[in-house]
Design a protein around this motif. Structure first.
Motif, PDB file in Angstrom:
ATOM      1  N   ALA A  88       0.806  -1.220  -0.023  1.00 16.38           N
ATOM      2  CA  ALA A  88       0.155  -0.040   0.075  1.00 16.38           C
ATOM      3  C   ALA A  88       0.669   1.238  -0.004  1.00 16.38           C
ATOM      4  CB  ALA A  88      -0.856  -0.108   1.310  1.00 16.38           C
ATOM      5  N   LEU A  89       1.756   1.317   0.751  1.00 15.37           N
ATOM      6  CA  LEU A  89       2.866   2.536   0.836  1.00 15.37           C
ATOM      7  C   LEU A  89       3.624   2.710  -0.449  1.00 15.37           C
ATOM      8  CD1 LEU A  89       4.208   4.820   2.664  1.00 15.37           C
ATOM      9  CD2 LEU A  89       5.982   2.956   3.230  1.00 15.37           C
ATOM     10  N   THR A  91       2.533   1.648  -3.416  1.00 14.50           N
ATOM     11  CA  THR A  91       1.615   2.094  -4.458  1.00 14.50           C
ATOM     12  C   THR A  91       1.409   3.680  -4.298  1.00 14.50           C
ATOM     13  OG1 THR A  91       0.719  -0.159  -4.523  1.00 14.50           O
ATOM     14  CG2 THR A  91      -0.918   1.824  -5.443  1.00 14.50           C
ATOM     15  N   LEU A  92       0.978   3.929  -3.160  1.00 13.19           N
ATOM     16  CA  LEU A  92       0.651   5.257  -2.866  1.00 13.19           C
ATOM     17  C   LEU A  92       1.727   6.336  -3.127  1.00 13.19           C
ATOM     18  CD1 LEU A  92      -1.195   7.673  -1.301  1.00 13.19           C
ATOM     19  CD2 LEU A  92       0.143   7.012   0.778  1.00 13.19           C
ATOM     20  N   ASP A  95       2.219   6.206  -7.361  1.00 16.41           N
ATOM     21  CA  ASP A  95       1.276   7.134  -8.154  1.00 16.41           C
ATOM     22  C   ASP A  95       1.415   8.407  -7.791  1.00 16.41           C
ATOM     23  OD1 ASP A  95       0.484   4.599  -8.705  1.00 16.41           O
ATOM     24  OD2 ASP A  95      -1.343   4.431  -7.650  1.00 16.41           O
ATOM     25  N   ALA A  96       1.924   8.915  -6.524  1.00 17.87           N
ATOM     26  CA  ALA A  96       1.826  10.459  -6.281  1.00 17.87           C
ATOM     27  C   ALA A  96       3.267  11.162  -6.525  1.00 17.87           C
ATOM     28  CB  ALA A  96       1.863  10.573  -4.591  1.00 17.87           C
TER      29      ALA A  96
END
Length: 429
Positions: A88-89, A91-92, A95-96
């Motif tokens: 999750a970290l 991917t976040l 993407d950012a």
């Protein structure tokens, strides 16, 4: 490499390590509790019942807290891996940051965010250990303000040193092909050697004050000992360890011309000059037997093997999927591979711990024997007893726990192994 096989191997290693840790910890606590009220016969004339009970209570308190931290750490590890926290970290941040700032910024942000979150998760445990356990037994001398200042300095130093090193390693991973791990290992070794030179004069003074040893008589005694042992140091220093802890220590630091001898002020206030000389002679024994060099070479060898293994795992999709991460083939996954490897390795390497502990204990026996040849063995014996008492080290550890964890022999074994003329446990002055 099948993801299911990776997941199964990791889960089995994690559960096995957790079970062994709990089993050994409970053995240790039971053994110490059973012997809490009786000073072992060889120490009956030198260790008071009150000091013995304090050491037992301190060991039990740390043991109970250790069970909590072990369980908590295993849960956090599962959260990062199989439960998807790292995925999750990743991917976040990908993407950012990836599109606007490029792959290097994204990967450095991933490493920094992981370190920051991990540090914040462990912060309450570190606070409790310092301001509850150490405070309860009279060892903590840190104020909340100093604790916070150390924390902020540590973060700053970690960022200043760690981020450039991480950027270099990531660049090597992306630019040097299939043998990137060999180049990365060379960079890591060079970094550690430079750090050994810089730490005594640049980093350590950020946290403590180092002043030249003021006792001229002790200076002469120590310098004569070092001359006999063929050891040259840049200076003899006293560190204000008492502002953080009542624990005492002495150590060598640095490399080459930057080597220096450092005494904790707590050590000098507790030991006689002869005992200080004997403790330093023990440390010089490590130098004479090349223990520090051996350990450094072993660490470098393990790191080379580990990076070579990572070089292979990083190209296996099952390595990522089996540990709860879905890599994006359109983005670099070097930082992700580093973090996954760092997370997954400890449950496996835990089981070689007893071999490393045995090796370290053998070094301690060798250093003690050398100290007795260069200084007064009875002074070494009395110094060891004082340090065991001052650090509240239990005299009755569980033998199996010792074999698995102890890097230093327990007091009974260590004192019994001193050369015969200095073996009796005479009362400390």
């Amino acid at each position: 490499m099948q993801p299911s096989s990776v997941m199964l191997a990791f889960a089995a290693a994690l559960l096995a390590a957790l079970a062994v840790k709990f089993w050994l910890a409970t053995r240790q606590m039971r053994h110490v509790a059973q012997h809490r009220d009786q000073v072992p016969a060889p120490f009956a004339g030198t260790v008071t019942p009150e000091a013995h009970r304090k050491a037992a209570d301190y060991t039990l308190a740390k043991g109970r807290f250790g069970l909590l931290t072990t369980a908590f750490g295993s849960a956090v590890l599962l959260g990062w891996t199989l439960l998807g926290g790292l995925d999750a970290l990743n991917t976040l941040l990908r993407d950012a940051l990836m599109a606007d700032y490029g792959p290097m910024a994204y990967q450095l942000a991933l490493l920094a965010a992981f370190a920051l979150i991990g540090g914040l998760i462990e912060l309450p445990l570190e606070w409790y250990a310092t301001f509850r356990i150490e405070q309860r037994f009279g060892f903590n001398r840190m104020t909340p303000r100093l604790w916070l200042a150390d924390l902020l300095k540590g973060v700053l130093v970690g960022a200043v040193i760690g981020l450039p090193l991480a950027a270099l390693i990531l660049w090597i991973m992306g630019a040097t092909g299939g043998l990137w791990w060999l180049w990365a290992w060379g960079a890591w070794v060079a970094f550690n050697l430079v750090l050994l030179v810089l730490y005594p004069t640049v980093i350590a003074p950020l946290f403590n004050k180092f002043e030249p040893l003021p006792d001229e008589a002790l200076q002469v005694r120590v310098q004569a000992l070092m001359q006999r042992c063929g050891f040259a140091a840049k200076g003899l220093f006293v560190m204000d360890g008492s502002k953080r802890s009542a624990h005492a220590n002495a150590y060598f630091t640095g490399l080459g011309a930057a080597k220096r001898v450092v005494f904790f002020d707590t050590l000098l206030s507790r030991l006689s000059p002869g005992e200080v000389e004997a403790v330093l002679a023990h440390e010089l024994g490590h130098f004479k037997h090349k223990h520090v060099l051996q350990r450094m070479l072993l660490i470098f060898g393990f790191s080379l093997a580990g990076l070579a293994l990572l070089g292979w795992l990083a190209g296996q999709s099952g390595f990522y999927a089996g540990l709860g991460v879905s890599p994006n083939l359109a983005a670099p996954n070097d930082a992700l591979a580093l973090l996954l490897f760092m997370l997954a390795l400890p449950p496996f390497t835990f089981f070689i711990g007893p071999l490393m502990s045995q090796w370290s204990r053998r070094h301690e026996f060798q250093a003690d024997a050398y100290a007795c040849a260069q200084a007064d063995g009875s002074a070494l014996a009395s110094a060891l007893l004082k340090l065991h008492e001052d650090n509240a080290s239990t005299l009755t550890p569980d033998p199996l726990y010792v074999r698995f964890y102890y890097s230093h022999p327990p007091a009974s074994e260590r004192l019994a192994a001193l050369p015969q003329p200095h073996r009796p446990l005479a009362a400390t002055p």
